[in-house]
Structures are given as C-alpha cells and as structure tokens.
Scaffold this active site. Structure first.
Site, PDB file in Angstrom:
ATOM      1  CG  HIS A   1      23.155 -45.785  19.144  1.00  0.00           C
ATOM      2  ND1 HIS A   1      23.629 -45.376  20.255  1.00  0.00           N
ATOM      3  CD2 HIS A   1      21.879 -45.369  19.336  1.00  0.00           C
ATOM      4  CE1 HIS A   1      22.725 -44.821  20.817  1.00  0.00           C
ATOM      5  NE2 HIS A   1      21.802 -44.753  20.549  1.00  0.00           N
TER       6      HIS A   1
ATOM      7  CG  HIS B   1      28.367 -53.381  15.674  1.00  0.00           C
ATOM      8  ND1 HIS B   1      27.751 -52.633  16.774  1.00  0.00           N
ATOM      9  CD2 HIS B   1      27.550 -54.292  15.274  1.00  0.00           C
ATOM     10  CE1 HIS B   1      26.610 -53.219  16.655  1.00  0.00           C
ATOM     11  NE2 HIS B   1      26.327 -53.925  15.836  1.00  0.00           N
TER      12      HIS B   1
ATOM     13  CG  HIS C   1      25.382 -57.204  13.566  1.00  0.00           C
ATOM     14  ND1 HIS C   1      25.427 -56.562  14.949  1.00  0.00           N
ATOM     15  CD2 HIS C   1      26.279 -58.420  13.593  1.00  0.00           C
ATOM     16  CE1 HIS C   1      26.428 -57.271  15.562  1.00  0.00           C
ATOM     17  NE2 HIS C   1      26.998 -58.354  14.897  1.00  0.00           N
TER      18      HIS C   1
ATOM     19  CB  THR D   1      24.911 -56.380  20.277  1.00  0.00           C
ATOM     20  OG1 THR D   1      24.812 -55.477  19.332  1.00  0.00           O
ATOM     21  CG2 THR D   1      25.084 -57.927  20.080  1.00  0.00           C
ATOM     22  CB  THR D   2      22.063 -51.759  21.010  1.00  0.00           C
ATOM     23  OG1 THR D   2      20.992 -52.166  20.114  1.00  0.00           O
ATOM     24  CG2 THR D   2      23.274 -51.721  19.839  1.00  0.00           C
TER      25      THR D   2
END
Ligand SMILES: [Zn+2]
Length: 269
Positions: A106, A134, A151, A219-220
């Site tokens: 991810h 990201h 992050h 956010t996941t």
C-alpha cells in the site's frame, strides 16, 4: 523470528505490529497467498472493486470507512479555519535514528527501531512508530492536492494515534530522504529489511512547523476514528525525479477527501 520481533517491540513499549501498521493497513499477506484464517482482514486497494469507494463493503471491520462521520483526509479550507487560543503548537522531538523499510503493498513504510522520537500535543506524549508516503497527497489545501504527502504515525501510552502530515511539492532534491529512496523495494515485501545508515527525522520537516489540527481517522482500512491530525501548513520539497521514483512504484495510493461534517479545523497560533 516473528515471535522475537513481537517480543522486541513489546519491550520497546510500542504497540503490536498490527497497530503499528494501522495507518497503512495490516501487514497481512497479499491476495495471492491463500490464507485459511478467517481473521485475516479483507484485501483492499486504491482502484476498482476493492478501491476507496468500496472499502466499507469489503469487511465488517471496515464499516467506519463508509459509516464514519469523522473521516480523513479532508480538504483544509483556509477561509473556514477556527482560530484557537488554547491549543499549543505541536512540539516535535525528532533526532537521528535507525529503521527498517518495507513495501507493504500500500505504501513504502519506514518503521523505527527505537522509541526515542516523539511529539507533544497539548501535554500528551505521542511516540513515533513509523512514517510512510502517499502519491498524490491525501489532504488538500484550499482544494488543491500536493504532489505527495508524508505521514508520521505516533502512539500515546494509552493507545491513541496522532499523525503528523507533511505535504510534499515538486522542487529541489531532498537529501534527507536519500537512503530511504535508494532502498525502496519496488515490489511488495513480506518482511521489512534494514535501512542502511541513519535517518535524520528533523531534517524531513519544514523549518516552520505552523499547523492546523482536527479530529479524523486512519486514511486506510479499517478507517478507525479518534485519530488526532496535525497537518503542517508549509510543505517540504522533493525533486521531480524523486517524486517520479516513488510514482513508478505507487502511481496512486491516496484516499479521496472526506466530508468535514460537524468538525472544526483548528488553526494553531
Ligand atoms: Zn498515511
């Protein structure tokens, strides 16, 4: 081996592996690995049927992704910030450290080997566990995405999560990320590998730490709420070549912005 790792992490006073990975999803095997365990969380992606619009349907544990009311990321609209006289600026206590690096399918995640780096948010200490990236950015500033977002994921002693978000824009080459960028695994890796050399966390931040703060979520998946978000106003820079190098591995690993709802976005003096 994994038992040793868990014991080591417990000994550091950090959370379990799963919690450490929380902001980037679990560390579970990819979809190709047949797993009989029903406890395995559902596979998710950033596109198509397992993408962000569907996360809430993939697994009971992901319901917050569609039913939550305080989700992240958000668009940070500077004309609608709430001035705060009581919240104190984030205090960042970052130094040089050693770490492991992993492509977890991810994102590229760098997990620290020690628990010496921390932030203070209004009197509460949050210890840095990992940071990851990201592309493009998840938070938007006045409707605009940045090229990337960094992050820094922290945990308090009582298990609360605080994330420090730093936007990244195209500009000069950023040498603070030199060894991270030269070590990024191009393909998903089951295990984290040792990052050669040290990283200087403080040099990964802009000089001015002015920030906004709001209450949001991971956010996941599982999109857990109760996450304290601090997003720095000032971006850092990376060269287009550095951004491109990440984009080759992750062309798009951002979740779209979520409704602000009843929340206020606090502008810290
Ligand atoms: Zn993230």
């Amino acid at each position: 081996m994994s038992v040793l790792v868990l014991v080591f992490m417990a000994g550091c006073g950090q959370q379990s592996g799963q919690t450490l990975e929380a902001d980037t999803g679990s560390n579970s095997p990819g979809p190709q690995t047949a797993s009989a365990s029903q406890a395995s969380p559902a596979h998710w992606t950033y596109e198509d049927d397992a993408g962000p619009e569907h996360w809430g349907e993939l697994d009971e544990d992901y319901l917050a992704c569609k039913n939550g009311t305080e989700q992240s990321p958000i668009d940070i609209n500077h004309s609608q910030l709430t001035a705060s006289n009581s919240l104190k600026p984030v205090e960042v206590h970052y130094g040089k450290t050693e770490a492991n690096i992993q492509n977890n399918g991810h994102t590229i995640q760098v997990t620290l080997k020690d628990n010496k780096n921390y932030i203070m948010l209004d009197g509460t200490k949050f210890t840095l566990a990992q940071f990851h990236f990201h592309h493009p950015s998840e938070h938007q500033i006045d409707g605009q995405k940045a090229d990337m977002e960094l992050h820094f994921v922290h945990k308090s002693e009582d298990g609360k999560t605080a994330v420090l978000g730093v936007l990244i824009k195209n500009g000069s080459e950023n040498k603070a990320f030199g060894n991270v960028w030269s070590s990024m695994p191009a393909k998903e890796t089951e295990e984290a590998v040792e990052l050669e050399g040290t990283i200087d966390l403080a040099s990964m931040l802009p000089a001015n730490l002015h920030s906004i703060r709001y209450s949001g979520s991971l956010t996941t998946p599982p999109c857990t709420e109760g996450v304290s978000w601090t997003v720095l106003d000032n971006p850092i820079e990376m060269s287009q070549a550095q951004i491109d190098q990440f984009a080759v591995i992750f062309s798009d690993n951002h979740r779209p912005v979520q409704p602000l709802g009843e929340r206020k976005v606090m502008n810290i003096k």
